[in-house]
Design a protein around this motif. Structure first.
Motif, short mmCIF file in Angstrom:
data_model
loop_
_atom_site.label_atom_id
_atom_site.label_comp_id
_atom_site.label_asym_id
_atom_site.label_seq_id
_atom_site.Cartn_x
_atom_site.Cartn_y
_atom_site.Cartn_z
N ARG A 125 0.80 -1.22 0.00
CA ARG A 125 0.00 0.00 0.00
C ARG A 125 0.84 1.27 0.00
N ASN A 126 2.11 1.19 0.32
CA ASN A 126 2.96 2.39 0.27
C ASN A 126 4.42 1.97 0.21
N SER A 127 5.25 2.88 -0.27
CA SER A 127 6.68 2.62 -0.37
C SER A 127 7.43 3.93 -0.40
N ALA A 128 8.74 3.85 -0.26
CA ALA A 128 9.60 5.03 -0.32
C ALA A 128 10.90 4.66 -1.00
N VAL A 129 11.36 5.52 -1.90
CA VAL A 129 12.59 5.30 -2.64
C VAL A 129 13.52 6.48 -2.38
N VAL A 130 14.80 6.21 -2.16
CA VAL A 130 15.78 7.25 -1.85
C VAL A 130 16.59 7.57 -3.10
N MET A 131 16.69 8.86 -3.39
CA MET A 131 17.49 9.36 -4.51
C MET A 131 18.70 10.09 -3.96
N SER A 132 19.85 9.90 -4.58
CA SER A 132 21.07 10.56 -4.13
C SER A 132 21.04 12.04 -4.48
N ARG A 133 21.99 12.79 -3.95
CA ARG A 133 22.08 14.23 -4.25
C ARG A 133 22.29 14.46 -5.74
N SER A 134 22.94 13.50 -6.42
CA SER A 134 23.23 13.67 -7.84
C SER A 134 22.06 13.26 -8.73
N GLY A 135 21.01 12.71 -8.14
CA GLY A 135 19.84 12.35 -8.92
C GLY A 135 19.73 10.88 -9.28
N THR A 136 20.53 10.03 -8.63
CA THR A 136 20.47 8.59 -8.89
C THR A 136 19.56 7.92 -7.87
N LEU A 137 18.61 7.12 -8.34
CA LEU A 137 17.76 6.36 -7.44
C LEU A 137 18.57 5.21 -6.86
N GLN A 138 18.65 5.15 -5.52
CA GLN A 138 19.59 4.24 -4.88
C GLN A 138 18.95 2.99 -4.30
N ARG A 139 17.85 3.16 -3.54
CA ARG A 139 17.30 1.99 -2.87
C ARG A 139 15.85 2.22 -2.47
N THR A 140 15.14 1.11 -2.28
CA THR A 140 13.78 1.13 -1.78
C THR A 140 13.81 0.78 -0.30
N LEU A 141 13.20 1.59 0.52
CA LEU A 141 13.13 1.28 1.95
C LEU A 141 12.22 0.07 2.16
N PRO A 142 12.42 -0.67 3.25
CA PRO A 142 11.55 -1.82 3.51
C PRO A 142 10.08 -1.42 3.41
N ALA A 143 9.33 -2.20 2.63
CA ALA A 143 7.95 -1.82 2.32
C ALA A 143 6.97 -2.89 2.80
#
Length: 418
Positions: A125-143
């Motif tokens: 039902r929900n998720s979160a993804v972390v993007m680096s300062r340079s604009g690269t998508l790095q990882r998905t938090l435990p969902a």
């Protein structure tokens, strides 16, 4: 006839006429210059979209991240796209319904040239993804990042802000507004609205510390009249203005109504600090009144976004009626409480081609991302989904072509309306 009631002639009559004309001119000038701000702020200028273009960079970043076949339990698609810049420069992306698992290279099982996922792929039902300062998508938090509040209920994250842990604290946290919904029937196949909550995430590790309810709507008997807050939030002059709306799914109308609440900056997680606009002022317990929407030509979709452009509030939403499946429009105001002017110039962002003879996809949920806006342009996302009243059928179609259920982005230039 008394002298003071005698007809005026000559210069006296002309002087009276000039005085009256001058008074009318002054009144017209005052009416033109009067601010549309119900709270007495400065006047502002009408704003509208002057140009737009597809933003392939950010759209492509999510396509590459979701299509990475090396990932076995990560984000592969989602909607409800929101973002917030973190103090260390990273960007946190928040999504509502999300597909995890793994994708497969084309062709799909029916021979189409689409990257695809199994229909048994997990959906949360929900998720979160972390993007680096340079604009690269790095990882998905435990969902899911935010657990279900109760059986047959869930949480969808919406707007988020970085705030001090408490007023005056040097320790920052992330506040995430959440919509809670419950399983429904009939027109409420996507859930019955039940309330608004605020979650607190620690920094820098983004761990959920707690969730508080700020608006409970379960006592409102008609789900059509329940208001969920947090589709967007704007800081201005010491306040955080939190916008929301009613879904209107049970009503035969093409547009929903927009509402607004406000909280002193830094106090989103304090239910007692919230105040709601009732049409005359800010109230704690009174009945909120909509600031935009007539249920027909004017109004908002269930999710919309608001930004401030040089003192003017600009609201983006899907258009009313059938145009709302493809077209983004906007309104403007000098105050969060309105009056909102518009709709102004609309535009139809590009939709993916799925290979079918009929276009069966729709755009929805336009959201601004100020942290990625630069050079005088505003980055706006919109979500895409398959049009089908049967959720299982829609899920099958977005699985055979994973590009159908991902955010897309456009870059807007906003100018003074002429």
């Amino acid at each position: 006839m008394p002298a003071d009631r005698a007809p005026r002639t000559g210069w006296g009559a002309r002087r009276t006429t000039l005085v009256l004309l001058l008074a009318l001119v002054c009144a017209a000038v005052l009416l033109t210059a009067l601010p549309d701000d119900r709270e007495g702020g400065p006047a502002c200028e009408a704003r509208t979209v002057s140009s737009w273009s597809a933003d392939e960079r950010t759209t492509g970043a999510f396509a590459r991240y979701g299509d990475d076949t090396a990932r076995a339990d990560d984000w592969t698609g989602g909607d409800g796209t929101h973002s917030v810049r973190l103090p260390d420069g990273r960007l946190l992306w928040l999504f509502s319904d999300t597909f995890l698992g793994q994708v497969h290279a084309p062709p799909n099982p029916v021979g189409q040239p689409h990257t695809w996922r199994d229909t048994t792929a997990p959906m949360v039902r929900n998720s979160a993804v972390v993007m680096s300062r340079s604009g690269t998508l790095q990882r998905t938090l435990p969902a899911p990042l935010f657990p279900d509040p109760a059986p047959n209920q869930w949480r969808w994250p919406v707007a988020a802000q970085v705030e001090p842990r408490s007023p005056g604290s040097a320790d920052d946290v992330v506040r995430v507004l959440l919509w809670t919904r419950a399983t429904g029937t009939g027109p409420w196949i996507y859930g019955v609205p039940t309330g608004t909550e605020v979650a607190t995430l620690s920094l820098p590790d983004l761990r959920v510390e707690g969730i508080v309810k700020v608006s409970d709507q379960q006592s409102v008997p008609d789900p059509d009249k329940r208001v969920l807050y947090g589709t967007t939030a704007v800081d201005d002059d010491g306040w955080t203005y939190v916008f929301g709306g009613n879904d209107g799914q049970a009503a035969a109308r093409p547009a929903s109504h927009a509402y607004v609440a406000r909280v002193p900056q830094g106090r989103l997680a304090e239910p007692g600090a919230w105040r709601y606009w009732d049409g005359k002022g800010w109230t704690k317990d009174g009945k909120p009144r909509s600031v935009l929407g007539d249920g027909e030509r004017k109004g908002v979709g269930s999710a919309f976004t608001v930004v401030r452009v040089k003192g003017t509030y600009v609201l983006f939403t899907m258009a009313a009626g059938t145009e709302g499946l493809t077209t983004v429009t906007s309104y403007w105001a000098c105050s969060p409480t309105g009056p909102w002017r518009g709709p102004t110039k609309s535009f139809a962002p590009p939709l993916p081609k799925d290979g079918a003879t009929k276009q069966d996809v729709a755009a929805y949920n336009p959201q601004a991302h100020p942290a990625l806006s630069e050079n005088g342009r505003l980055l706006l996302s919109y979500d895409v989904n398959w049009l089908d009243a049967v959720p299982a059928s829609a899920q099958a179609n977005v699985s055979r072509n994973v590009s159908l259920y991902r955010p897309r982005f456009v870059s807007l230039r906003i100018a003074t309306a002429r």
